[in-house]
Design a protein around this motif. Structure first.
Motif, short mmCIF file in Angstrom:
data_model
loop_
_atom_site.label_atom_id
_atom_site.label_comp_id
_atom_site.label_asym_id
_atom_site.label_seq_id
_atom_site.Cartn_x
_atom_site.Cartn_y
_atom_site.Cartn_z
N MET A 191 0.98 -1.20 -0.10
CA MET A 191 -0.02 -0.06 0.10
C MET A 191 0.74 1.14 -0.03
O MET A 191 2.09 1.14 0.56
N TYR A 192 0.25 2.29 -1.00
CA TYR A 192 1.03 3.53 -0.79
C TYR A 192 0.55 4.41 0.41
O TYR A 192 -0.35 3.94 1.10
N ASP A 193 1.26 5.54 0.63
CA ASP A 193 0.95 6.43 1.84
C ASP A 193 -0.60 6.77 1.81
O ASP A 193 -1.15 7.25 2.92
N ASP A 194 -1.07 7.05 0.59
CA ASP A 194 -2.41 7.67 0.42
C ASP A 194 -3.44 6.68 0.17
O ASP A 194 -4.78 7.13 0.20
N GLY A 195 -3.24 5.47 0.65
CA GLY A 195 -4.21 4.46 0.70
C GLY A 195 -4.49 3.74 -0.59
O GLY A 195 -5.34 2.89 -0.79
N ARG A 196 -3.70 4.13 -1.86
CA ARG A 196 -3.98 3.30 -3.01
C ARG A 196 -3.09 1.93 -2.89
O ARG A 196 -2.18 1.87 -2.33
N ASP A 213 -3.08 0.98 -9.76
CA ASP A 213 -2.22 1.73 -10.78
C ASP A 213 -2.08 0.70 -11.96
O ASP A 213 -2.01 1.30 -13.14
N MET A 214 -2.00 -0.32 -12.05
CA MET A 214 -1.75 -1.42 -12.91
C MET A 214 -3.22 -1.39 -13.75
O MET A 214 -2.92 -1.38 -15.10
N GLY A 215 -4.24 -1.40 -13.02
CA GLY A 215 -5.30 -1.36 -13.84
C GLY A 215 -5.68 -0.10 -14.63
O GLY A 215 -6.03 -0.18 -15.73
N GLN A 216 -5.24 1.18 -14.15
CA GLN A 216 -5.30 2.33 -14.98
C GLN A 216 -4.26 2.12 -15.98
O GLN A 216 -4.65 2.65 -17.17
N LEU A 217 -3.20 1.61 -16.00
CA LEU A 217 -2.18 1.79 -17.20
C LEU A 217 -2.69 0.61 -18.11
O LEU A 217 -2.65 0.84 -19.22
N GLY A 218 -3.54 -0.31 -17.63
CA GLY A 218 -3.86 -1.39 -18.76
C GLY A 218 -5.19 -0.71 -19.41
O GLY A 218 -5.39 -1.05 -20.52
N SER A 219 -5.76 0.29 -18.97
CA SER A 219 -6.87 0.99 -19.79
C SER A 219 -6.58 1.87 -20.66
O SER A 219 -7.09 2.32 -21.56
#
Length: 136
Positions: A1-6, A11-17
């Motif tokens: 997990m990142y500091d902001d809760g993501r 991130d991989m799903g956004q890149l895949g789209s």
């Protein structure tokens, strides 16, 4: 997990789209945009290299000879003594002696005349083809 809760999976799903869209833009560039730009540059280069005496064909299919070249205008001789003014962008291509039209209309007319003469001679001799014979 990142500091902001993501999570890294989000991130991989956004890149895949977004990736198919990026690939589509790259394919369009190499298949459509780049070749078209190259053709435009070649046309501009050809139009800027026109010299008096060149045989050309306009974009509308008119064959003529370049008489003079002004800034953006070209004076074309369509027939002996008949000169017209065109813009350079209207010149489609420079015609070389090997680019002559496939069918010469004079030769085609002579072939038709020879055929008509042979038909006239046959009728004089009393011969008729089967489509024109009379049936009694």
């Amino acid at each position: 997990m990142y500091d902001d809760g993501r999570s890294p999976l989000m991130d991989m799903g956004q890149l895949g789209s977004i990736l198919p869209l990026i690939l589509l833009v790259v394919v369009f560039y190499f298949l459509l945009i780049r070749p078209q730009r190259k053709r435009q540059q070649e046309a501009i280069q050809m139009q800027n290299s026109l010299t008096p005496g060149s045989r050309v064909m306009t974009t509308t299919g008119l064959f003529a000879t370049v008489v003079a070249v002004d800034n953006e205008d070209v004076i074309l001789e369509v027939a002996p003594g008949v000169e017209t003014r065109w813009i350079k962008a209207a010149i489609g291509r420079v015609v070389t002696p090997g680019d002559a039209p496939a069918a010469d209309p004079v030769v085609a007319d002579e072939a038709v005349e020879e055929k008509n003469e042979s038909e006239i001679a046959a009728e004089r001799d009393g011969e008729q083809d089967s489509s024109t014979k009379r049936r009694d």
